[in-house]
Design a protein around this motif. Structure first.
Motif, PDB file in Angstrom:
ATOM      1  N   ILE A  54       0.752  -0.877  -0.226  1.00 37.35           N
ATOM      2  CA  ILE A  54      -0.040  -0.006  -0.087  1.00 37.35           C
ATOM      3  C   ILE A  54       0.911   1.537  -0.675  1.00 37.35           C
ATOM      4  O   ILE A  54       0.686   2.285  -0.544  1.00 37.35           O
ATOM      5  N   ALA A  55       2.306   0.966   0.825  1.00 37.44           N
ATOM      6  CA  ALA A  55       2.933   2.423   0.615  1.00 37.44           C
ATOM      7  C   ALA A  55       3.684   2.702  -0.728  1.00 37.44           C
ATOM      8  O   ALA A  55       3.398   3.616  -0.882  1.00 37.44           O
ATOM      9  N   VAL A  56       3.760   2.011  -1.389  1.00 36.68           N
ATOM     10  CA  VAL A  56       4.601   1.949  -2.618  1.00 36.68           C
ATOM     11  C   VAL A  56       3.204   2.069  -3.697  1.00 36.68           C
ATOM     12  O   VAL A  56       3.959   2.752  -4.562  1.00 36.68           O
ATOM     13  N   TYR A  57       2.141   1.613  -3.131  1.00 40.62           N
ATOM     14  CA  TYR A  57       0.766   1.902  -4.440  1.00 40.62           C
ATOM     15  C   TYR A  57       0.556   3.434  -3.780  1.00 40.62           C
ATOM     16  O   TYR A  57       0.837   4.355  -5.036  1.00 40.62           O
ATOM     17  N   GLY A  58       0.595   3.920  -2.512  1.00 43.05           N
ATOM     18  CA  GLY A  58       0.595   5.605  -2.753  1.00 43.05           C
ATOM     19  C   GLY A  58       1.846   5.975  -3.608  1.00 43.05           C
ATOM     20  O   GLY A  58       1.768   7.219  -3.626  1.00 43.05           O
ATOM     21  N   SER A  59       2.994   5.387  -3.176  1.00 43.95           N
ATOM     22  CA  SER A  59       4.371   6.308  -3.200  1.00 43.95           C
ATOM     23  C   SER A  59       4.421   6.264  -5.278  1.00 43.95           C
ATOM     24  O   SER A  59       4.537   7.551  -5.416  1.00 43.95           O
ATOM     25  N   ALA A  60       4.272   4.959  -5.786  1.00 49.53           N
ATOM     26  CA  ALA A  60       4.406   5.705  -7.196  1.00 49.53           C
ATOM     27  C   ALA A  60       3.066   6.185  -8.040  1.00 49.53           C
ATOM     28  O   ALA A  60       3.009   6.999  -9.848  1.00 49.53           O
ATOM     29  N   THR A  61       1.687   6.168  -7.136  1.00 47.45           N
ATOM     30  CA  THR A  61       0.787   7.262  -7.235  1.00 47.45           C
ATOM     31  C   THR A  61       1.355   9.020  -7.476  1.00 47.45           C
ATOM     32  O   THR A  61       1.373   9.398  -8.060  1.00 47.45           O
ATOM     33  N   TYR A  62       2.335   9.429  -6.104  1.00 50.36           N
ATOM     34  CA  TYR A  62       2.831  10.193  -6.902  1.00 50.36           C
ATOM     35  C   TYR A  62       4.170  10.201  -7.736  1.00 50.36           C
ATOM     36  O   TYR A  62       4.381  11.718  -7.484  1.00 50.36           O
ATOM     37  N   MET A  63       3.967   9.714  -7.359  1.00 47.26           N
ATOM     38  CA  MET A  63       5.836   9.378  -8.312  1.00 47.26           C
ATOM     39  C   MET A  63       5.752   9.871  -9.640  1.00 47.26           C
ATOM     40  O   MET A  63       5.832  10.921 -10.680  1.00 47.26           O
ATOM     41  N   ALA A  64       3.787   9.501 -10.204  1.00 47.32           N
ATOM     42  CA  ALA A  64       4.115   9.359 -11.230  1.00 47.32           C
ATOM     43  C   ALA A  64       3.550  11.369 -11.753  1.00 47.32           C
ATOM     44  O   ALA A  64       3.657  11.651 -12.720  1.00 47.32           O
ATOM     45  N   ALA A  65       2.911  11.837 -10.646  1.00 50.20           N
ATOM     46  CA  ALA A  65       3.207  13.129 -10.640  1.00 50.20           C
ATOM     47  C   ALA A  65       4.734  13.571 -11.578  1.00 50.20           C
ATOM     48  O   ALA A  65       3.918  14.966 -12.255  1.00 50.20           O
ATOM     49  N   ILE A  66       5.176  13.664 -11.342  1.00 48.32           N
ATOM     50  CA  ILE A  66       6.127  13.930 -12.112  1.00 48.32           C
ATOM     51  C   ILE A  66       6.231  13.984 -13.508  1.00 48.32           C
ATOM     52  O   ILE A  66       6.117  14.814 -14.463  1.00 48.32           O
ATOM     53  N   LEU A  67       6.195  12.613 -14.317  1.00 51.80           N
ATOM     54  CA  LEU A  67       5.751  12.437 -16.029  1.00 51.80           C
ATOM     55  C   LEU A  67       4.335  13.405 -16.135  1.00 51.80           C
ATOM     56  O   LEU A  67       4.826  14.141 -16.760  1.00 51.80           O
ATOM     57  N   GLY A  68       3.237  13.486 -15.178  1.00 55.45           N
ATOM     58  CA  GLY A  68       1.836  13.882 -15.867  1.00 55.45           C
ATOM     59  C   GLY A  68       2.173  15.356 -15.869  1.00 55.45           C
ATOM     60  O   GLY A  68       2.213  15.888 -16.580  1.00 55.45           O
ATOM     61  N   GLY A  69       3.190  15.797 -15.352  1.00 51.17           N
ATOM     62  CA  GLY A  69       3.675  17.352 -15.061  1.00 51.17           C
ATOM     63  C   GLY A  69       4.738  17.495 -16.645  1.00 51.17           C
ATOM     64  O   GLY A  69       3.603  18.374 -16.914  1.00 51.17           O
ATOM     65  N   TRP A  70       4.977  16.304 -16.907  1.00 48.02           N
ATOM     66  CA  TRP A  70       6.152  17.055 -17.616  1.00 48.02           C
ATOM     67  C   TRP A  70       4.637  17.165 -19.188  1.00 48.02           C
ATOM     68  O   TRP A  70       4.910  18.249 -20.293  1.00 48.02           O
ATOM     69  N   ILE A  71       4.365  16.345 -18.709  1.00 46.48           N
ATOM     70  CA  ILE A  71       3.500  15.775 -20.398  1.00 46.48           C
ATOM     71  C   ILE A  71       2.286  16.998 -20.374  1.00 46.48           C
ATOM     72  O   ILE A  71       1.941  16.852 -21.633  1.00 46.48           O
ATOM     73  N   SER A  72       2.237  17.642 -19.270  1.00 49.40           N
ATOM     74  CA  SER A  72       0.863  18.783 -19.502  1.00 49.40           C
ATOM     75  C   SER A  72       1.768  20.222 -19.519  1.00 49.40           C
ATOM     76  O   SER A  72       1.141  20.993 -20.820  1.00 49.40           O
ATOM     77  N   ASP A  73       2.815  20.281 -18.975  1.00 49.96           N
ATOM     78  CA  ASP A  73       3.931  21.405 -19.731  1.00 49.96           C
ATOM     79  C   ASP A  73       4.521  21.254 -21.199  1.00 49.96           C
ATOM     80  O   ASP A  73       3.579  22.371 -21.566  1.00 49.96           O
ATOM     81  N   ARG A  74       4.318  20.137 -21.276  1.00 47.58           N
ATOM     82  CA  ARG A  74       4.929  19.810 -22.439  1.00 47.58           C
ATOM     83  C   ARG A  74       3.961  19.694 -23.729  1.00 47.58           C
ATOM     84  O   ARG A  74       3.929  19.788 -25.466  1.00 47.58           O
ATOM     85  N   LEU A  75       2.985  18.446 -23.800  1.00 51.05           N
ATOM     86  CA  LEU A  75       2.255  18.538 -24.671  1.00 51.05           C
ATOM     87  C   LEU A  75       0.829  18.687 -24.545  1.00 51.05           C
ATOM     88  O   LEU A  75      -0.024  18.379 -25.474  1.00 51.05           O
ATOM     89  N   LEU A  76      -0.178  18.266 -23.209  1.00 52.56           N
ATOM     90  CA  LEU A  76      -1.513  18.468 -23.632  1.00 52.56           C
ATOM     91  C   LEU A  76      -1.814  19.996 -22.725  1.00 52.56           C
ATOM     92  O   LEU A  76      -2.845  19.914 -23.168  1.00 52.56           O
ATOM     93  N   GLY A  77      -1.481  20.672 -21.693  1.00 49.11           N
ATOM     94  CA  GLY A  77      -2.149  21.369 -21.262  1.00 49.11           C
ATOM     95  C   GLY A  77      -2.555  21.055 -19.948  1.00 49.11           C
ATOM     96  O   GLY A  77      -2.746  19.795 -20.163  1.00 49.11           O
TER      97      GLY A  77
END
Length: 491
Positions: A54-77
């Motif tokens: 559960i802890a690494v599940y939560g960790s992976a959930t928030y870790m994906a925010a780095i990639l999500g931020g990049w996708i928004s900044d560079r691709l989708l908005g």
């Protein structure tokens, strides 16, 4: 206007409230679903392994925010990224609502982690876009927005947790999916009130400007990673324990790497670089804070189920209800904190952001120290101890989390605006990654020592941050005293 704030805050408030309803509803049930007997509708997983997963599940959930931020900044908005993320989250909860065993659980982890990675940084960045950098309403606005998180989080364990524990786990997860669907409807209807800055990528990627060698290197790296994961998983070398360790290492390595990228980037100015350096100690404090606070779904959930007298109030309460305490306290205190920060920040000697972070971390440490005495006592303890501890750590959260959101949007380099919000969310990922290793040492017999050591460590780190606060303030204010042009959408 909305409590003196931009009208667009309303839609973001309610969208985040429903998203948090779905997420915290799922979290309220997850440990009990994973550890309950198969005959009773659970998965029969060992409690120690379940807490780490559960802890690494939560960790992976928030870790994906780095990639999500990049996708928004560079691709989708921000707008399209938020909408896409919400759809993926809803699909993840639908997987859990289907009684398909461990396979559905792991599928839901992928959907929810990737969806939250897209949604969390982008919806918070959209809040920041409603304000100019020097708008004094920024901290209080983020505090109101944070109350939206609390509204969803306080209702989720009471509704989803009760239905899941008393009737059927999958029915509870189904309610979480419905909550996310309602959040998507509210977000779509609020589009016209958002800032134009949220409509398009802030730093759009132009493939023609990317060297072909870099594209080849990225593709080769992804191929090697997939091959290694496939080989280790297929041979059994990467079991559940290996997955936990791998995600824990990645959770720490990713923010370190990203700070390095921002500090070395040619798109980061000298003033922005100084602000990033001042941001790093506060980021470390946030990691320590989340390491304690996010154990509510693991260690605290186990303590509530095994060591707390659930019938002390004259009737038996579901153990998942304790996960509503912090959110209820947030709802009560948020208006007070919003007013307090606004007045303090307009005072002659306003407290620095680092001072607020240090206070939040110290209070979190005290919340664990409160549990040392009851945990050392024989037998089951009064639920008031646990309620008090959860209330105290929530006060610490009010000193750190909304202030961290505000500081991140204020200190972020222009070229990394949404990505820096993803970086802030990765502090939660790193905290949970470290927590995934720490929770292995918890059991009812060692609870007092566990709470005491973690609580004292947090207090000591808070004192160090408080001593460094003047230096951090000088670094983080570099370049912010000059008058910056007002960007479109901030008029």
């Amino acid at each position: 206007m909305f409590f003196g704030q931009p009208r667009g805050l309303v839609g973001l408030f309610f969208a985040e409230a429903w998203e948090r309803f779905s997420y915290y509803g799922m979290r309220a049930l997850l440990l009990y679903y994973m550890t309950d007997r198969i005959l009773d509708g659970g998965l029969g997983i060992d409690p120690g392994s379940a807490k780490s997963l559960i802890a690494v599940y939560g960790s992976a959930t928030y870790m994906a925010a780095i990639l999500g931020g990049w996708i928004s900044d560079r691709l989708l908005g921000d707008r399209r990224a938020t909408l896409t993320g919400g759809v993926l989250i809803m699909c993840g909860h639908i997987c859990l609502a289907i009684p398909a065993g461990a396979g559905a659980l792991f599928a839901s982890m992928i959907f929810i982690a990737s969806g939250t990675g897209l949604l969390k940084p982008t919806i918070s960045s959209s809040v920041g876009d409603l304000y100019a950098r020097d708008d004094p309403r920024r901290d209080s606005g983020f505090s109101i927005y944070y109350m939206g998180i609390s509204v969803g989080a306080v209702a989720a364990p009471l509704v989803v947790g009760t239905v899941g524990e008393r009737y059927d786990y999958h029915l509870g997860f189904g309610l979480a999916a419905i909550g996310m669907a309602l959040g998507l409807v509210g977000y779509v209807r609020s589009q016209r009130h958002l800032s134009p800055l949220s409509s398009a990528p802030k730093n759009p990627l132009r493939l023609g400007e990317v060297p072909r060698s870099r594209l080849v290197a990225v593709a080769a790296g992804i191929a090697v990673l997939v091959a290694v994961l496939a080989a280790t998983t297929g041979t059994g070398a990467l079991g559940p324990g290996g997955v936990v360790d791998l995600i824990s290492v990645l959770a720490i390595a990713l923010p370190v790497g990203y700070f390095t990228v921002m500090l070395r980037s040619r798109r980061t100015t000298a003033a922005e670089r100084a602000r990033v350096r001042g941001y790093i100690p506060m980021f470390v404090a946030a990691v320590a804070f989340w390491c304690i606070q996010e154990q509510g779904a693991t260690v605290i959930a186990q303590y509530a189920d095994e060591s707390t007298d659930l019938g002390a109030f004259g009737f038996t309460i579901p153990a998942s209800w304790f996960q509503s305490v912090g959110s209820l306290v947030l709802i009560v205190l948020t208006p007070l904190f919003a007013v307090m920060w606004l007045r303090l920040d307009r005072s002659a000697r306003p407290p620095g952001t680092a001072h607020k972070f240090a206070a939040g971390l110290a209070i979190a440490g005290l919340s664990y120290l409160m549990l040392v005495l009851p945990a050392a006592s024989p037998g089951q303890t009064s639920p008031l101890w646990l309620i008090g501890s959860l209330a105290v750590v929530t006060i610490g959260e009010m000193c750190l989390s909304p202030i961290g959101l505000s500081a991140t949007t204020r200190l972020a380099p222009a070229a990394f605006a949404t990505q820096t919000m993803g970086l802030w969310l990765s502090s939660n990922a790193a905290g949970q990654g470290i927590g995934a290793q720490l929770v292995k040492f918890y059991d009812a017999g060692s609870a007092a020592a566990y709470f005491g050591l973690l609580g004292m460590g947090a207090v000591v780190l808070a004192l160090v941050l408080f001593a460094l606060a003047p230096l951090i303030r000088r670094q983080s204010e570099r370049g912010l005293s000059t008058v910056e042009p007002v960007r479109e959408g901030q008029r």
